[in-house]
Scaffold this active site. Structure first.
Site, PDB file in Angstrom:
ATOM      1  N   ALA A  62     -26.821   8.559  -1.810  1.00 18.75           N
ATOM      2  CA  ALA A  62     -26.304   7.572  -2.770  1.00 18.75           C
ATOM      3  C   ALA A  62     -27.215   6.351  -2.966  1.00 18.75           C
ATOM      4  O   ALA A  62     -27.597   6.035  -4.096  1.00 18.75           O
ATOM      5  CB  ALA A  62     -24.891   7.161  -2.352  1.00 18.75           C
ATOM      6  N   ARG A 105     -26.159  12.104 -12.241  1.00 20.37           N
ATOM      7  CA  ARG A 105     -25.198  12.592 -11.234  1.00 20.37           C
ATOM      8  C   ARG A 105     -23.948  11.707 -11.305  1.00 20.37           C
ATOM      9  O   ARG A 105     -24.074  10.486 -11.406  1.00 20.37           O
ATOM     10  CB  ARG A 105     -25.801  12.551  -9.817  1.00 20.37           C
ATOM     11  N   ASP A 254     -20.493   8.500  -0.682  1.00 21.29           N
ATOM     12  CA  ASP A 254     -21.025   8.394  -2.047  1.00 21.29           C
ATOM     13  C   ASP A 254     -20.198   7.446  -2.900  1.00 21.29           C
ATOM     14  O   ASP A 254     -20.693   6.888  -3.880  1.00 21.29           O
ATOM     15  CB  ASP A 254     -21.095   9.774  -2.701  1.00 21.29           C
TER      16      ASP A 254
HETATM   17  O1  MRU Z   1     -25.874  15.640  -2.739  1.00 24.08           O
HETATM   18  P1  MRU Z   1     -26.517  14.627  -1.857  1.00 24.08           P
HETATM   19  O2  MRU Z   1     -27.502  15.209  -0.904  1.00 24.08           O
HETATM   20  O3  MRU Z   1     -27.079  13.471  -2.654  1.00 24.08           O
HETATM   21  O4  MRU Z   1     -25.314  14.044  -0.996  1.00 24.08           O
HETATM   22  C1  MRU Z   1     -25.566  13.001  -0.097  1.00 24.08           C
HETATM   23  C2  MRU Z   1     -24.401  12.604   0.723  1.00 24.08           C
HETATM   24  O5  MRU Z   1     -23.315  13.095   0.566  1.00 24.08           O
HETATM   25  C3  MRU Z   1     -24.616  11.480   1.693  1.00 24.08           C
HETATM   26  O6  MRU Z   1     -23.777  11.627   2.793  1.00 24.08           O
HETATM   27  C4  MRU Z   1     -24.290  10.148   1.007  1.00 24.08           C
HETATM   28  O7  MRU Z   1     -24.964  10.031  -0.214  1.00 24.08           O
HETATM   29  C5  MRU Z   1     -24.641   8.987   1.869  1.00 24.08           C
HETATM   30  S1  MRU Z   1     -26.374   8.718   1.987  1.00 24.08           S
HETATM   31  C6  MRU Z   1     -26.612   7.310   2.893  1.00 24.08           C
END
Ligand code: MRU
Length: 369
Positions: A62, A105, A254
């Protein structure tokens, strides 16, 4: 912490996002789809390429998505320099760039939060003399978003590490380290800080189907930092808990609603249910930029649906028949009542209630204009 540990804990051996030079400079991303086999920074030459990099998870996590998108607005302004575009055209182009990047996204609120900050800069600078001047301001804001995230990560690390007893086993999911943020991470920052404090922790990392962020990215980061760690398949978490191998679960987020419902990588909700059954504390770690106080109920968080091939033929190997139905939500929502505490850069929200979320997240670094 000894001086050596302090030195180690401050310096990250890799970065996920960087900007080289002034507003004519370049965005570079560590292509996370190539890890762990290759560690390669890729130059981003256009806003379309940045959009593709976010969709394809070359840059992911995120906070990192928000930082990359902020810099990508600067990249998208560069073609205007050469044809000496008017300020009206420049402002309109800057707004369109933000709208376009926002379509990459849907779940991580950090993307929209960062682009809103860029939109505020556009509004404040709509009377400047040139596209270059506007873009200089946009670059300054992107750098600030980047720097703030770095500071937030280190503060989260300190608060998070204080919750772990020495010698504990800690289970984590997906990737929440320096790759997913400006530096050091969120949930992983808590783990790394505890490690550098000499707490002798042992990490269990879920591989995180279908795209293996845990296996490919978290295990790689833990290895870079020399943290004792063990990879497990997602389906092994219950057994690992029953065997008493882990005393805490910690994950990132997120998007967190005003009452604390938390969207995170698919599989997180299941872990929270398992942790409750086994009476294991379940922590979420996130900066204030991950809170969406306009939403109360987690059911209102938009959940990204991704391509079926990520499940049926990921990494070039077909693992399911053709022409079948597949359901592939990238995230799930853990209800606040299953979360023991939420660790932010300004403090720990415990117990998790709407009052406490609003008061602590509202004081966060990211809410300062
Ligand atoms: O689909 P992604 O790899 O972007 O998902 C990431 C996550 O779910 C993480 O746990 C979240 O973004 C926190 S990152 C500090």
């Amino acid at each position: 912490m000894t001086e050596q540990m302090q030195a180690n804990s401050g310096a990250s051996p890799y970065v996920s996002v960087r900007w080289q030079g002034d507003s004519l400079g370049q965005l570079e991303l560590l292509d996370q789809t190539l890890l762990p086999e290759q560690v390669r920074m890729i130059p981003i030459q256009s806003v379309e390429q940045a959009h593709e990099a976010i969709v394809a998870l070359r840059v992911r996590g995120a906070p990192a998505i928000g930082i990359a998108a902020a810099y990508a607005v600067v990249t998208g302004m560069q073609p205007l320099f050469h044809r000496r575009a008017s300020i009206e055209e420049s402002v309109s182009q800057a707004r369109s760039l933000c709208d376009y990047l926002a379509t990459s996204r849907p779940t991580a609120v950090n993307l929209f939060w960062a682009l809103d900050r860029m939109r505020r800069i556009i509004a404040r600078n709509s009377n400047v003399a040139s596209a270059v001047e506007l873009t200089n301001q946009l670059l300054r804001e992107a750098r600030q978003i980047h720097d703030e995230d770095r500071r937030m990560c280190h503060a989260i690390g300190e608060f998070g590490a204080s919750l772990f007893e020495p010698g504990s086993g800690i289970l984590t999911h997906c990737n929440t380290g320096g790759l997913a943020t400006a530096e050091f991470g969120t949930a992983l920052a808590a783990i790394l800080t505890a490690h550098y404090q000499g707490k002798q922790i042992q990490v269990y990392a879920d591989e995180t189907r279908p795209l293996l962020q845990g296996a490919r990215l978290t295990m790689w980061e833990l290895q870079q930092h020399g943290v004792p760690s063990t990879l497990i398949c997602d389906s092994m978490a219950a057994q690992v808990m029953r065997e008493g191998r882990v005393q805490y679960v910690i994950v990132g987020a997120d998007r967190i609603t005003a009452r604390g419902d938390t969207a995170n990588k698919i599989g997180t909700y299941g872990l929270a249910v398992l942790a409750r059954y086994h009476q294991i504390p379940f922590f979420v770690a996130a900066p204030s930029s991950t809170f969406d106080l306009t939403i109360i109920d987690g059911a209102d968080i938009p959940i990204e649906q991704r391509k079926s091939e990520e499940i049926t033929a990921a990494f070039g190997k077909r693992t399911a028949p053709l022409d079948i139905q597949v359901y592939n939500p990238a995230f799930d929502v853990t209800p606040a009542e299953l979360i023991t505490a939420i660790i932010t850069e300004v403090g720990v929200i415990h117990p998790v209630s709407e009052d406490r979320v609003r008061s602590i997240a509202g004081r966060g670094l990211s809410s300062v204009e």
